[in-house]
Design a protein around this motif. Structure first.
Motif, PDB file in Angstrom:
ATOM      1  N   GLY A  47     -45.309   8.386 -10.703  1.00  0.00           N
ATOM      2  CA  GLY A  47     -44.249   9.295 -10.288  1.00  0.00           C
ATOM      3  C   GLY A  47     -43.748   8.995  -8.895  1.00  0.00           C
ATOM      4  O   GLY A  47     -42.535   9.055  -8.625  1.00  0.00           O
ATOM      5  N   ALA A  48     -44.661   8.658  -7.984  1.00  0.00           N
ATOM      6  CA  ALA A  48     -44.262   8.352  -6.614  1.00  0.00           C
ATOM      7  C   ALA A  48     -43.373   7.113  -6.561  1.00  0.00           C
ATOM      8  O   ALA A  48     -42.382   7.068  -5.818  1.00  0.00           O
TER       9      ALA A  48
ATOM     10  N   ASP B 216     -39.937   7.968  -7.970  1.00  0.00           N
ATOM     11  CA  ASP B 216     -39.169   8.730  -6.984  1.00  0.00           C
ATOM     12  C   ASP B 216     -38.606   7.813  -5.897  1.00  0.00           C
ATOM     13  O   ASP B 216     -37.451   7.951  -5.482  1.00  0.00           O
TER      14      ASP B 216
ATOM     15  N   LYS C 191     -35.557   5.885  -6.997  1.00  0.00           N
ATOM     16  CA  LYS C 191     -34.493   6.723  -7.552  1.00  0.00           C
ATOM     17  C   LYS C 191     -33.089   6.182  -7.277  1.00  0.00           C
ATOM     18  O   LYS C 191     -32.233   6.205  -8.181  1.00  0.00           O
TER      19      LYS C 191
ATOM     20  N   ASP D 175     -30.900   5.823 -10.661  1.00  0.00           N
ATOM     21  CA  ASP D 175     -29.948   6.898 -10.969  1.00  0.00           C
ATOM     22  C   ASP D 175     -28.837   6.418 -11.896  1.00  0.00           C
ATOM     23  O   ASP D 175     -28.217   5.369 -11.673  1.00  0.00           O
TER      24      ASP D 175
ATOM     25  N   HIS E  32     -47.150  15.016 -15.323  1.00  0.00           N
ATOM     26  CA  HIS E  32     -46.131  15.121 -14.280  1.00  0.00           C
ATOM     27  C   HIS E  32     -44.759  15.306 -14.918  1.00  0.00           C
ATOM     28  O   HIS E  32     -44.667  15.600 -16.103  1.00  0.00           O
ATOM     29  N   ASP E  33     -43.713  15.142 -14.144  1.00  0.00           N
ATOM     30  CA  ASP E  33     -42.351  15.374 -14.636  1.00  0.00           C
ATOM     31  C   ASP E  33     -41.974  14.300 -15.658  1.00  0.00           C
ATOM     32  O   ASP E  33     -41.721  13.151 -15.283  1.00  0.00           O
TER      33      ASP E  33
ATOM     34  N   ARG F  32     -38.465  11.952 -15.630  1.00  0.00           N
ATOM     35  CA  ARG F  32     -38.167  10.809 -14.767  1.00  0.00           C
ATOM     36  C   ARG F  32     -37.805   9.573 -15.582  1.00  0.00           C
ATOM     37  O   ARG F  32     -37.123   8.677 -15.084  1.00  0.00           O
TER      38      ARG F  32
END
Length: 287
Positions: A94-95, A98, A101, A105, A128-129, A132
């Motif tokens: 996740g890090a 992020d 991103k 995007d 986690h999310d 993503r």
């Protein structure tokens, strides 16, 4: 290697660790190409995947490869003071996503894991999310549950995996003697738990098995002919945990690859597999 693209080496700081990330140039003539983010097998450096990255780019996909914490360009080098395990590896995913991103995007995103990297990717989606990424590709991944191996082989897998875990506990780190490279004892502890029980351990107080049942991310699950570490049945066992996710299951055969296969050599015979991953990405909902 000749004909393989060069990458840009980047680093992302995560909770006291530094994750090495290799970003390849976007494929020519494919603006806003879907992005495949690769997480490697235990002890395998990101640069090992250069032939696969070239095949994916030829299939019209952008490629990023991250080194697992403690492997390749990532730090810390596993030692007796390291306490991280599967929970931290899943959080690293996740890090990194992020931090990437700005590049990701507006693009379709596929998280692709090989072996331990696939387990980590699944756990990221569960813990986690999950939004993503748009799709999850599992390549030569499996839960190494000893009962999932054919014939008498499982009776060898059980003492082998638990012996590695006992050594890591005794020494405070797994030195990488003949398997998996140097690893933090927490990683080996969690891996050995899956081999012993067929289940993922509780991670940061969360029942990972229950969380897996809530994952809805589309999955492409590919096992290899002649895989000595994660034969077909071990991936079937993992897919059985993803009860809410649409799973496309494929067995990558020697006849399709046009070359011998095993847990590692598929990387050098991956052109047909790359086309399959591209087709999977093309079928995912666009952002």
């Amino acid at each position: 290697m000749s004909g393989e693209p060069e990458y840009t080496q980047e680093f992302i700081d995560v909770d006291g660790a530094r994750i090495g990330v290799q970003s390849y140039p976007d494929p020519d003539g494919v603006p806003d190409a879907p992005v495949v983010v690769i997480w490697p097998a235990m002890g395998v450096r990101a640069r090992y995947y250069r032939p696969f990255a070239a095949a994916l780019r030829d299939a019209g996909l952008a490629v990023i490869v991250a080194d697992l914490r403690g492997t390749g360009e990532s730090t810390p080098l596993p030692n007796r003071t390291c306490r991280y395990g599967y929970a931290e590896l899943a959080a690293d995913v996740g890090a990194v996503l992020d931090a990437l991103k700005p590049r990701l995007d507006g693009r379709t995103r596929v998280l692709l894991g090989h072996s331990l990297g696939g387990q980590v990717g699944v756990l990221h989606q569960a813990l986690h999310d999950p939004d993503r990424v748009d799709g999850l590709a599992l390549v030569a991944v499996g839960v190494p549950w000893w009962r999932g191996y054919p014939g008498l082989r499982g009776w060898g897998v059980l003492p082998y995996t638990q012996g590695i875990a006992a050594t890591a506990r005794l020494l405070g780190v797994w030195p990488g003697w003949g398997f998996g490279g140097r690893q933090a004892r927490g990683v080996i502890r969690d891996w050995a738990y899956t081999a012993r029980t067929g289940r993922f351990p509780t991670l940061d107080g969360v029942d990972a098995e229950a969380a897996l049942r809530s994952v809805r991310t589309p999955v492409l699950a590919v096992s290899m002919d002649d895989d000595q570490y994660t034969p077909h049945a071990t991936l079937d066992h993992l897919c059985g945990k993803l009860t809410a996710a649409p799973v496309t299951r494929h067995r990558y055969a020697v006849a399709e690859a046009g070359a011998p296969l095993d847990h590692f050599t598929w990387v050098r015979a991956a052109a047909p597999l790359a086309v399959r991953v591209a087709g999977f990405a093309a079928g995912l909902p666009r952002r």
